[in-house]
Write an enzyme that holds these catalytic residues in place. Structure first.
Site, PDB file in Angstrom:
ATOM      1  CG  HIS A 327      37.264  61.172  70.450  1.00 16.33           C
ATOM      2  ND1 HIS A 327      37.261  62.313  69.651  1.00 16.33           N
ATOM      3  CD2 HIS A 327      37.773  60.185  69.669  1.00 16.33           C
ATOM      4  CE1 HIS A 327      37.745  61.998  68.470  1.00 16.33           C
ATOM      5  NE2 HIS A 327      38.066  60.724  68.443  1.00 16.33           N
ATOM      6  CG  LEU A 414      53.473  54.582  45.700  1.00 15.88           C
ATOM      7  CD1 LEU A 414      53.965  53.277  46.303  1.00 15.88           C
ATOM      8  CD2 LEU A 414      52.328  54.317  44.729  1.00 15.88           C
ATOM      9  N   PRO A 416      51.666  58.633  51.176  1.00 17.00           N
ATOM     10  CG  PRO A 416      52.844  60.021  52.623  1.00 17.00           C
ATOM     11  CD  PRO A 416      52.371  59.926  51.224  1.00 17.00           C
ATOM     12  CG  ASP A 417      46.344  58.512  54.929  1.00 15.45           C
ATOM     13  OD1 ASP A 417      46.415  57.907  56.011  1.00 15.45           O
ATOM     14  OD2 ASP A 417      45.259  58.735  54.360  1.00 15.45           O
TER      15      ASP A 417
END
EC number: 2.3.1.137
Length: 612
Positions: A327, A414, A416-417
């Site tokens: 990462h 709304l 979505p996340d």
């Protein structure tokens, strides 16, 4: 002439890097105001008052001095955070990073042309490798499209870190070696490393100026597999990369001391385009249940993973694929981008190679033969045992919620996340009877070398809504109003964070300035409410939206009593991966995911009924 003109107007991947704005330093007053708001859900009145006084004292005293010093620093750097973040979040971390820091995920090919099937590993592997190598060539030619929001270009620097990049362990701090260059910059390594049964092979992917074709790549992979299948396993040097960082650094120094040639071999792996792992297992996977494949990709066989490599492309015996990535050099969106590109190409070509079957006379892969002794062999086995012991404590679940997806949430206006984030808040609240401090990744790529900011999803508005959902005396209309307030708050905060107006990285900057100046740690950071609300990397819910494509991923929790929660969004479904530590009696990833799915239904139901 026309041709030349077309070429010169074509956008290049890295062409906007020099014109991107610098990362701003937010206002101290604004950041502290937002911070105070974020700790409220985790404090009683008395605790909050105490923290409020600490914040006030900080703002009027040492905070102001540190802010001035931070502004000074920002004058001389286009990104005041970049080096600090890399060190603090990744390179200074001493715990084993292969399990605790890396992210992993399955490739989506099994959902269409490549369902799990024994005997397909090498042939499919040659095709998937070829598409990855084509992406590498596009990147070298700067033909990967610039990411934009509307007409605004985003920072593309992380894409330089995808290929030929590797973390190298240090006694107190690791470093990142990046060997990638674009064609206009000069030579870039063109070999890949293949790990199979504890052995390491390398071969060039360019022969006489041309990329190896899938039949040629197949010949190389077949050569390696036959050799490994008919001879004893290798020592598995790769397992050392799964060790605690200082231990690995010492083992690496010892390995180089044994024989200087070992350093040359290590550098061959470090500079390779990517590591291609050949695993013997056949993990189960279906389009509804990714749990086993996700778990195996995250954990895996340490003798065939180079944990420090920015890109391990992993293949299994049943023709299923995935990746594991360090990462430190980049965030998941880079891997999402290449994974989606490869998946689209496999779809386009119906999972087949449609070109020539001709195989040129290319040199066979070369095996990297490390000089080892009893001590190194002992270190390898110890690293492997230690790693697998820790990994056996990890619970990984990954399911698709298929009742509805983005289409329906959009229809209900709304986001979505935000929909998933609030469902997670409600699920955690129902499971534990209290709010859960939550980290959601926000991207700051509008700015030069921008990476991420912390978006704290557990807002006062979210908690008030969760409370209303559990209170039988609250009307449906009131619940809906509270939910919509929580949506609005979340959406605004996400916008602020992406615009460089978050506060967590800012507070980190102020703390690091104090440390650099040799000043005592300000009380703001030692206040119990700082870590209770998630500060200092103590978020109980560590979450990230992977995107709106067919790409899924997974990470371990940030804290022992927490969860790692990654998800992606499609028109007709939400796919989530959740991790928890089995040794923690209060966490259960399976239960949490089931409750999140229930919350999805409740939220849509709320929108339906409240409109009646």
């Amino acid at each position: 002439m026309e041709n030349q003109l077309a070429k010169s107007t074509e956008e290049r991947t890295f062409q906007y890097q020099d014109s991107l704005p610098s990362l701003p330093v937010p206002s101290l007053e604004e950041s502290l105001k937002k911070y105070l708001e974020s700790v409220k859900p985790f404090a009683n009145e008395e605790e909050y008052k105490k923290t409020e006084a600490i914040v006030q004292k900080f703002q009027n005293g040492i905070g102001e001095k540190l802010q001035q010093k931070l502004l000074e620093r920002a004058k001389g750097k286009r990104n005041w955070l970049e080096e600090w973040w890399l060190n603090v979040a990744y390179l200074d971390v001493r715990i084993p990073s292969q399990l605790n820091v890396n992210f992993a995920g399955p490739a989506a090919h099994f959902e269409h042309y490549w369902p799990p099937k024994e005997g397909t590993q090498l042939e499919r592997g040659s095709i998937i490798l070829w598409h990855n190598l084509n992406y590498w060539q596009l990147l070298r030619k700067e033909k990967v499209p610039v990411h934009k929001v509307g007409n605004t270009p985003l920072d593309m620097n992380q894409f330089r870190m995808l290929f030929s990049t590797c973390k190298v362990p240090g006694i107190t701090r690791d470093s990142i070696m990046n060997y990638f260059k674009t064609e206009s910059e000069g030579y870039s390594p063109n070999h890949i490393a293949v790990l199979c049964r504890g052995r390491v092979f390398v071969f060039d992917v360019i022969h006489e100026g041309c990329l190896l074709t899938p039949p040629e790549l197949l010949r190389q992979l077949t050569f390696i597999c036959k050799k490994c299948g008919s001879e004893p396993d290798g020592p598995g040097i790769a397992a050392l990369t799964s060790e605690e960082r200082t231990q690995w650094a010492k083992a690496r120094e010892y390995l180089i001391g044994l024989d200087p040639e070992n350093l040359t071999l290590l550098e061959k792996i470090q500079s390779s385009l990517l590591v291609y792992s050949i695993e013997d297992g056949s993990p189960h996977v279906t389009p509804e249940d990714y749990s086993q494949i996700t778990s195996v990709l995250l954990i895996g066989e340490p003798k065939v993973r180079w944990g420090d490599k920015s890109y391990n492309l992993i293949s299994f015996s049943n023709g299923v694929f995935g990746c594991s990535c360090d990462h430190a050099p980049f965030d998941a969106m880079v891997m999402v981008n290449i994974s989606y590109y490869v998946d689209e190409k496999i779809l386009e070509n119906e999972g087949r190679w449609k070109g020539s079957e001709k195989v040129r006379d290319i040199p066979f892969p070369e095996e990297l033969m490390f000089t080892v002794d009893e001590k190194i062999l002992h270190d390898i086995n110890q690293a492997k045992d230690q790693y697998l012991k820790e990994a056996s404590d990890l619970q990984v679940v990954s399911y698709a919620f298929t009742s509805f997806g983005k289409k329906l949430t959009k229809k209900k206006t709304l986001h979505p996340d935000t929909f998933i984030q609030l469902a997670l808040q409600l699920a955690y609240y129902r499971l534990n009877g209290r709010p859960g401090c939550c980290y959601e990744t926000a991207m700051t790529r509008y700015f030069y070398h921008g990476r991420t900011e912390t978006m704290r999803s557990c807002t006062g508005e979210a908690v008030r809504w969760c409370h209303s959902m559990q209170d039988p005396s609250t009307s449906l209309h009131e619940r809906q109003q509270k939910m919509l307030q929580a949506f609005a708050k979340h959406n605004k905060m996400m916008k602020d964070c992406s615009a460089g107006k978050g506060f967590d990285r800012h507070l980190l900057g102020l703390l690091l300035i104090a440390k650099e100046e040799g000043l005592p740690v300000p009380e703001l950071f030692t206040d119990p409410l700082f870590s209770k609300s998630g500060g200092g990397g103590n978020f109980v819910l560590s979450t990230s939206l992977i995107g709106y494509l067919r790409v899924q991923g997974v990470v371990v929790p940030m804290v022992h009593n927490g969860y790692g929660f990654f998800y992606h969004i499609r028109d007709d479904r939400f796919v989530v991966s959740c991790t928890a530590w089995k040794s923690c009696p209060e966490t259960d990833a399976e239960k949490l995911v089931r409750l999140v799915f229930c919350a999805f239904h409740d939220m849509i139901q709320l929108m339906n009924t409240a409109h009646l």
